[in-house]
Design a protein around this motif. Structure first.
Motif, PDB file in Angstrom:
ATOM      1  N   MET A  39      -9.745   4.140   7.324  1.00  0.00           N
ATOM      2  CA  MET A  39      -9.880   4.565   5.463  1.00  0.00           C
ATOM      3  C   MET A  39      -9.834   3.493   5.350  1.00  0.00           C
ATOM      4  N   ALA A  40     -10.943   2.941   3.613  1.00  0.00           N
ATOM      5  CA  ALA A  40     -10.722   1.711   3.031  1.00  0.00           C
ATOM      6  C   ALA A  40      -9.876   2.633   1.807  1.00  0.00           C
ATOM      7  N   PRO A  41      -9.408   1.000   0.881  1.00  0.00           N
ATOM      8  CA  PRO A  41      -7.979   1.215   0.061  1.00  0.00           C
ATOM      9  C   PRO A  41      -8.321   2.683  -1.143  1.00  0.00           C
ATOM     10  N   PHE A  42      -9.759   2.316  -1.474  1.00  0.00           N
ATOM     11  CA  PHE A  42      -9.705   3.571  -2.699  1.00  0.00           C
ATOM     12  C   PHE A  42      -9.337   4.942  -1.724  1.00  0.00           C
ATOM     13  N   ASP A  43     -10.473   4.939  -0.046  1.00  0.00           N
ATOM     14  CA  ASP A  43     -10.347   6.195   0.296  1.00  0.00           C
ATOM     15  C   ASP A  43      -9.156   6.922  -0.046  1.00  0.00           C
ATOM     16  N   LEU A  44      -8.056   6.107   0.648  1.00  0.00           N
ATOM     17  CA  LEU A  44      -7.477   6.587   0.458  1.00  0.00           C
ATOM     18  C   LEU A  44      -5.495   6.476  -0.520  1.00  0.00           C
ATOM     19  N   TYR A  45      -6.536   5.870  -2.099  1.00  0.00           N
ATOM     20  CA  TYR A  45      -6.043   6.248  -2.888  1.00  0.00           C
ATOM     21  C   TYR A  45      -7.026   7.530  -3.527  1.00  0.00           C
ATOM     22  N   LEU A  46      -7.664   7.940  -2.950  1.00  0.00           N
ATOM     23  CA  LEU A  46      -8.343   9.419  -3.266  1.00  0.00           C
ATOM     24  C   LEU A  46      -8.186   9.970  -2.622  1.00  0.00           C
ATOM     25  N   ALA A  47      -7.371  10.025  -1.216  1.00  0.00           N
ATOM     26  CA  ALA A  47      -6.969  11.118  -0.386  1.00  0.00           C
ATOM     27  C   ALA A  47      -4.726  10.501  -0.544  1.00  0.00           C
ATOM     28  N   SER A  48      -4.330  10.081  -1.247  1.00  0.00           N
ATOM     29  CA  SER A  48      -3.661   9.848  -1.978  1.00  0.00           C
ATOM     30  C   SER A  48      -2.844  11.108  -2.821  1.00  0.00           C
ATOM     31  N   LEU A  49      -4.647  11.487  -3.915  1.00  0.00           N
ATOM     32  CA  LEU A  49      -4.889  12.206  -4.941  1.00  0.00           C
ATOM     33  C   LEU A  49      -4.620  13.745  -4.543  1.00  0.00           C
ATOM     34  N   ALA A  50      -5.732  13.195  -3.670  1.00  0.00           N
ATOM     35  CA  ALA A  50      -5.796  14.601  -2.922  1.00  0.00           C
ATOM     36  C   ALA A  50      -5.210  15.351  -2.009  1.00  0.00           C
ATOM     37  N   ALA A  51      -4.366  15.134  -1.484  1.00  0.00           N
ATOM     38  CA  ALA A  51      -3.333  15.232  -0.931  1.00  0.00           C
ATOM     39  C   ALA A  51      -2.272  16.269  -1.440  1.00  0.00           C
ATOM     40  N   CYS A  52      -1.103  14.956  -2.549  1.00  0.00           N
ATOM     41  CA  CYS A  52      -0.667  15.566  -3.783  1.00  0.00           C
ATOM     42  C   CYS A  52      -1.200  17.190  -3.694  1.00  0.00           C
TER      43      CYS A  52
END
Length: 133
Positions: A39-52
């Motif tokens: 995943m690209a960095p902004f995908d990981l950013y969104l993934a972090s928010l989604a997971a939380c």
């Protein structure tokens, strides 16, 4: 608190990210010079928010005795005219929840730990430390 390390790989922009127990790859898509190995960095950013969001809502629903069923979160990002990042969450679940329950869950979603940090910002510092051979 959380801690991760990242190290480059032999694959151009691909980097291995680890918290000591779990490892994943980050990369850029080919249009940005990467090989799409993760995943690209902004995908990981969104993934972090989604997971939380998903974890917090599951915890809250369990505490209340509400049956969420399968919970899904779809996040998108864009930039407004001023260039400010805008993130939009669409939440859904298979459980039969009332409008009042969803209103409460949306309120809880607006106050998850990662949501708060992303909304309020964080102090980010950097330093150099030579690598040991």
């Amino acid at each position: 608190m959380a801690q991760v390390t990242i190290e480059s790989t032999a694959d151009n922009y691909a980097h291995r990210i680890s918290n000591g127990l779990h490892t994943l790859l980050a990369d850029e898509p080919p249009r940005l010079g990467g090989k799409d190995a993760g995943m690209a960095p902004f995908d990981l950013y969104l993934a972090s928010l989604a997971a939380c969001t998903a974890i917090t809502l599951r915890m809250y629903a369990e505490k209340k005795g509400w049956e969420l069923g399968q919970l899904n979160a779809e996040l998108t990002s864009s930039r407004d005219e001023a260039g400010k990042l805008q993130v939009h969450r669409i939440l859904s679940a298979t459980g039969a929840l009332s409008r009042e329950q969803w209103d409460r869950l949306l309120d809880v979603a607006s106050r998850t730990p990662v949501t708060k940090v992303m909304s309020e910002g964080a102090v980010i510092t950097s330093e150099h430390r030579p690598l040991k051979s």
